[in-house]
Scaffold this motif. Structure first.
Motif, PDB file in Angstrom:
ATOM      1  N   UNK A   1      12.849   0.569   2.895  1.00  0.00           N
ATOM      2  CA  UNK A   1      12.759   0.350   1.451  1.00  0.00           C
ATOM      3  C   UNK A   1      13.422   1.505   0.698  1.00  0.00           C
ATOM      4  N   UNK A   2      14.359   1.217  -0.201  1.00  0.00           N
ATOM      5  CA  UNK A   2      14.977   2.286  -1.008  1.00  0.00           C
ATOM      6  C   UNK A   2      13.934   3.007  -1.859  1.00  0.00           C
ATOM      7  N   UNK A   3      14.212   4.252  -2.175  1.00  0.00           N
ATOM      8  CA  UNK A   3      13.244   5.073  -2.918  1.00  0.00           C
ATOM      9  C   UNK A   3      12.825   4.413  -4.228  1.00  0.00           C
ATOM     10  N   UNK A   4      13.773   3.860  -4.945  1.00  0.00           N
ATOM     11  CA  UNK A   4      13.462   3.280  -6.258  1.00  0.00           C
ATOM     12  C   UNK A   4      12.580   2.040  -6.165  1.00  0.00           C
ATOM     13  N   UNK A   5      12.481   1.431  -4.965  1.00  0.00           N
ATOM     14  CA  UNK A   5      11.688   0.210  -4.802  1.00  0.00           C
ATOM     15  C   UNK A   5      10.260   0.488  -4.324  1.00  0.00           C
ATOM     16  N   UNK A   6       9.944   1.727  -4.020  1.00  0.00           N
ATOM     17  CA  UNK A   6       8.629   2.045  -3.455  1.00  0.00           C
ATOM     18  C   UNK A   6       7.562   2.072  -4.543  1.00  0.00           C
ATOM     19  N   UNK A   7       6.413   1.420  -4.246  1.00  0.00           N
ATOM     20  CA  UNK A   7       5.290   1.437  -5.184  1.00  0.00           C
ATOM     21  C   UNK A   7       3.977   1.457  -4.418  1.00  0.00           C
ATOM     22  N   UNK A   8       2.885   1.514  -5.115  1.00  0.00           N
ATOM     23  CA  UNK A   8       1.573   1.673  -4.475  1.00  0.00           C
ATOM     24  C   UNK A   8       1.166   0.424  -3.694  1.00  0.00           C
ATOM     25  N   UNK A   9       1.588  -0.766  -4.154  1.00  0.00           N
ATOM     26  CA  UNK A   9       1.235  -2.005  -3.452  1.00  0.00           C
ATOM     27  C   UNK A   9       1.904  -2.041  -2.082  1.00  0.00           C
ATOM     28  N   UNK A  10       3.179  -1.650  -2.037  1.00  0.00           N
ATOM     29  CA  UNK A  10       3.918  -1.588  -0.778  1.00  0.00           C
ATOM     30  C   UNK A  10       3.278  -0.582   0.176  1.00  0.00           C
ATOM     31  N   UNK A  11       2.970   0.577  -0.335  1.00  0.00           N
ATOM     32  CA  UNK A  11       2.346   1.649   0.447  1.00  0.00           C
ATOM     33  C   UNK A  11       1.011   1.178   1.029  1.00  0.00           C
ATOM     34  N   UNK A  12       0.197   0.563   0.186  1.00  0.00           N
ATOM     35  CA  UNK A  12      -1.115   0.076   0.610  1.00  0.00           C
ATOM     36  C   UNK A  12      -0.984  -1.016   1.662  1.00  0.00           C
ATOM     37  N   UNK A  13       0.024  -1.875   1.517  1.00  0.00           N
ATOM     38  CA  UNK A  13       0.242  -2.947   2.493  1.00  0.00           C
ATOM     39  C   UNK A  13       0.518  -2.387   3.883  1.00  0.00           C
ATOM     40  N   UNK A  14       1.309  -1.309   3.957  1.00  0.00           N
ATOM     41  CA  UNK A  14       1.617  -0.701   5.256  1.00  0.00           C
ATOM     42  C   UNK A  14       0.385  -0.012   5.840  1.00  0.00           C
ATOM     43  N   UNK A  15      -0.388   0.656   5.001  1.00  0.00           N
ATOM     44  CA  UNK A  15      -1.634   1.275   5.470  1.00  0.00           C
ATOM     45  C   UNK A  15      -2.597   0.213   5.992  1.00  0.00           C
ATOM     46  N   UNK A  16      -2.677  -0.895   5.262  1.00  0.00           N
ATOM     47  CA  UNK A  16      -3.535  -2.002   5.673  1.00  0.00           C
ATOM     48  C   UNK A  16      -3.078  -2.601   6.996  1.00  0.00           C
ATOM     49  N   UNK A  17      -1.760  -2.675   7.191  1.00  0.00           N
ATOM     50  CA  UNK A  17      -1.200  -3.197   8.442  1.00  0.00           C
ATOM     51  C   UNK A  17      -1.694  -2.385   9.632  1.00  0.00           C
ATOM     52  N   UNK A  18      -1.676  -1.064   9.510  1.00  0.00           N
ATOM     53  CA  UNK A  18      -2.166  -0.209  10.590  1.00  0.00           C
ATOM     54  C   UNK A  18      -3.669  -0.399  10.816  1.00  0.00           C
ATOM     55  N   UNK A  19      -4.431  -0.387   9.742  1.00  0.00           N
ATOM     56  CA  UNK A  19      -5.890  -0.456   9.863  1.00  0.00           C
ATOM     57  C   UNK A  19      -6.354  -1.781  10.454  1.00  0.00           C
ATOM     58  N   UNK A  20      -5.781  -2.883   9.984  1.00  0.00           N
ATOM     59  CA  UNK A  20      -6.231  -4.204  10.428  1.00  0.00           C
ATOM     60  C   UNK A  20      -5.669  -4.614  11.783  1.00  0.00           C
ATOM     61  N   UNK A  21      -4.777  -3.807  12.337  1.00  0.00           N
ATOM     62  CA  UNK A  21      -4.246  -4.093  13.664  1.00  0.00           C
ATOM     63  C   UNK A  21      -4.656  -3.050  14.692  1.00  0.00           C
ATOM     64  N   UNK A  22      -5.775  -2.371  14.422  1.00  0.00           N
ATOM     65  CA  UNK A  22      -6.341  -1.448  15.402  1.00  0.00           C
ATOM     66  C   UNK A  22      -5.593  -0.146  15.580  1.00  0.00           C
ATOM     67  N   UNK A  23      -4.868   0.287  14.529  1.00  0.00           N
ATOM     68  CA  UNK A  23      -4.146   1.570  14.590  1.00  0.00           C
ATOM     69  C   UNK A  23      -4.578   2.490  13.438  1.00  0.00           C
ATOM     70  N   UNK A  24      -5.884   2.760  13.313  1.00  0.00           N
ATOM     71  CA  UNK A  24      -6.349   3.547  12.168  1.00  0.00           C
ATOM     72  C   UNK A  24      -5.794   4.963  12.113  1.00  0.00           C
TER      73      UNK A  24
END
Length: 546
Positions: free
Chosen positions: A116-139
């Motif tokens: 993702x380019x720097x200008x496109x990064x936001x909190x929703x995107x960031x949270x989605x990636x964190x959620x991906x790790x947590x909900x797939x057993x990679x806390x």
């Protein structure tokens, strides 16, 4: 639709001329229809309509991507995202990460995130990636990403929100790190700056975390400090009390709650049941049934699953049959796999093996819990050979897990099929790729003890690669009673005094060993010890084979 409406508002406010206005209205109309068809499950029609669109914009592409992901069409979503979409916005990237997360493709999701380019990064995107790790057993990876990227996102003026902090706190709970959670808590207070709604959201997660990690006093402090508690605050705190077996505190909180929902009742009913108060659990359930005509709160699938578990544990067949009938009347059956599994368990525990098999055969869909419950039910009701036939079928289908072998070994134990049981234990690792747990060894030790092969059971206890627990030693002690082996019985009793010192059944079994071997002095000493230290009676329990 909320996200779609936000995007259409942003993209279509600046309209130039009547022709441009007409084109944009056509795109909006097509896009909304595609979303409606997707929600209605009409995937082919949605795709056809998208292909027929005279013009598309970013919102249209994102809408089609959403429909494909929500329809579990990941391969088609990939093709659309990687090969067909002309450009992306933050919503596009977030959708793809969410879709990949749902199917467990964590590494691919991270590649998308990093692209993702720097200008496109936001909190929703960031949270989605964190959620991906947590909900797939990679806390741990989730926590590392948060720690390493926090400064970077702060420089971009991207600030974590309440949902971000909730995901990170879930990761702290998964790794059981109270220290890290407290650091996150401090950061959340600083960032959210006392905003009441967001603050409650995060504090509820903190109450849950502290209670589950054994720090109940801090959970109570956080709960007491919330000025504007919502219903979730009360439910989470009540659940915390239940986890610590503080039934009176939980019940007092339940009665003090001004508003209750179905979850409130489920927590309380389940707590009563797990604490051994089966009658109280059923009385509260009946009260809920009476309330549903006057308030919006009514039993759901989880409620019925809990109640059927109570009926199974306390062998309340008549009540269970009434629940079974009412499930058809309220439209929950047929077709609810969780309730079907609970019904199979209830009938099996009550000794109704014909009903158990009939229910299993009538199920439109089965999962591994269904098969495991049937195997255990057959084995515990004297149908060991039939249980093994079912188990062999499951093993051939490859539809098994560790609990399947618990049921299988239990069946061998109840059926006296020792040699078969020993072969299954040996083949677990070599043939089926499952490492035996303490539950599997306990089943085998119980099996050997029941068959009179006490010395073999005792030898296996010392040879197994896991430390024996109270259940292991109780099985040894029980076999010692049956076969009047005071030497091994005394060793088992000594271990149980350390592991489970106030259990009446253990002391009583040792007393039987002494009584059976004529050692009356030691018999009276053991009974005297019971009266001095006090004793507790073990609660009934029900195994849920997942």
């Amino acid at each position: 639709m909320d996200v779609l409406e936000d995007e259409t508002t942003t993209d279509f406010l600046d309209l130039l001329g009547e022709e441009g206005l007409l084109q944009k209205r056509v795109i909006i109309s097509y896009t909304k229809k595609i979303m409606e068809l997707g929600k209605a499950g009409e995937l082919k029609k949605a795709v056809k309509l998208f292909e027929e669109m005279p013009q598309r914009n970013q919102v249209s592409w994102n809408a089609m991507l959403t429909v494909l992901i929500e329809s579990n069409q990941l391969d088609k979503a990939r093709r659309l995202f990687y090969q067909e979409m002309p450009e992306f916005n933050p919503r596009s990237y977030t959708l793809m990460i969410t879709g990949l997360s749902r199917f467990g493709f964590v590494d691919e999701a991270r590649k998308v995130f990093d692209s993702v380019p720097i200008k496109e990064k936001n909190v929703v995107l960031w949270t989605a990636m964190l959620s991906c790790y947590t909900h797939n057993g990679n806390p741990i990876l989730g926590l590392k990403l948060f720690a390493r990227s926090y400064s970077h996102f702060s420089e971009l003026l991207v600030i974590p929100n309440a949902h971000t902090f909730t995901i990170v706190l879930k990761a702290c709970l998964d790794v059981r790190s109270l220290v890290t959670a407290m650091q996150i808590h401090g950061l959340a207070i600083k960032v959210l700056d006392g905003r009441s709604k967001d603050s409650v959201f995060v504090k509820n997660s903190l109450i849950d975390l502290h209670a589950k990690l054994g720090n109940l006093s801090d959970a109570e402090k956080i709960f007491s400090g919330i000025k504007w508690k919502d219903l979730s605050s009360w439910n989470i705190m009540m659940d915390g009390y239940m986890r610590h077996m503080l039934i009176d505190k939980a019940h007092g909180m339940f009665k003090a709650m001004g508003e209750k929902d179905t979850l409130s009742y489920n927590i309380m009913i389940s707590g009563f049941a797990e604490s051994g108060f089966g009658v109280d659990a059923l009385e509260l359930f009946l009260r809920l049934l009476k309330l549903q005509s006057s308030v919006k709160v009514k039993p759901n699938s989880s409620t019925y699953t809990i109640v059927l578990s109570v009926c199974a544990t306390f062998t309340m067949l008549r009540f269970g049959v009434q629940i079974h009938a009412s499930l058809f009347k309220c439209g929950i059956l047929p077709g609810n796999i969780y309730i079907d599994n609970s019904l199979i368990n209830m009938y099996a525990r009550c000794g109704c093996i014909e009903e158990t098999e009939q229910l299993f055969n009538d199920m439109p869909k089965r999962d591994v819990v269904s098969w495991n419950t049937l195997i255990v039910g057959l084995g515990q009701n004297g149908c060991a050979r039939k249980a093994l036939e079912v188990a062999e079928e499951v093993l051939k289908l490859g539809f098994y897990n560790g609990s399947t072998f618990v049921g299988l070994l239990t069946s061998c134990s109840h059926g006296g099929l020792v040699d078969k049981g020993m072969k299954y234990l040996t083949s677990m690792t070599s043939k089926y790729g499952i490492q035996p747990s303490i539950d599997h060894y306990n089943c085998v030790i119980d099996m050997l003890g029941r068959a009179g092969r006490l010395t073999e059971a005792y030898d296996l206890l010392w040879k197994m690669p896991l430390a024996p627990n109270a259940v292991t030693w109780a099985a040894i002690l029980s076999a010692s009673v049956v076969h009047s082996n005071k030497e091994i019985g005394e060793i088992a009793a000594h271990e149980l005094r350390v592991l489970d010192p106030f259990n009446a059944a253990n002391h009583m079994m040792l007393a039987k060993v002494y009584g059976g071997t004529g050692q009356m002095e030691k018999l009276w000493q053991t009974l005297g010890l019971m009266s001095k230290i006090g004793s507790k009676k073990g609660r009934g329990c029900s195994w849920i084979l997942e």
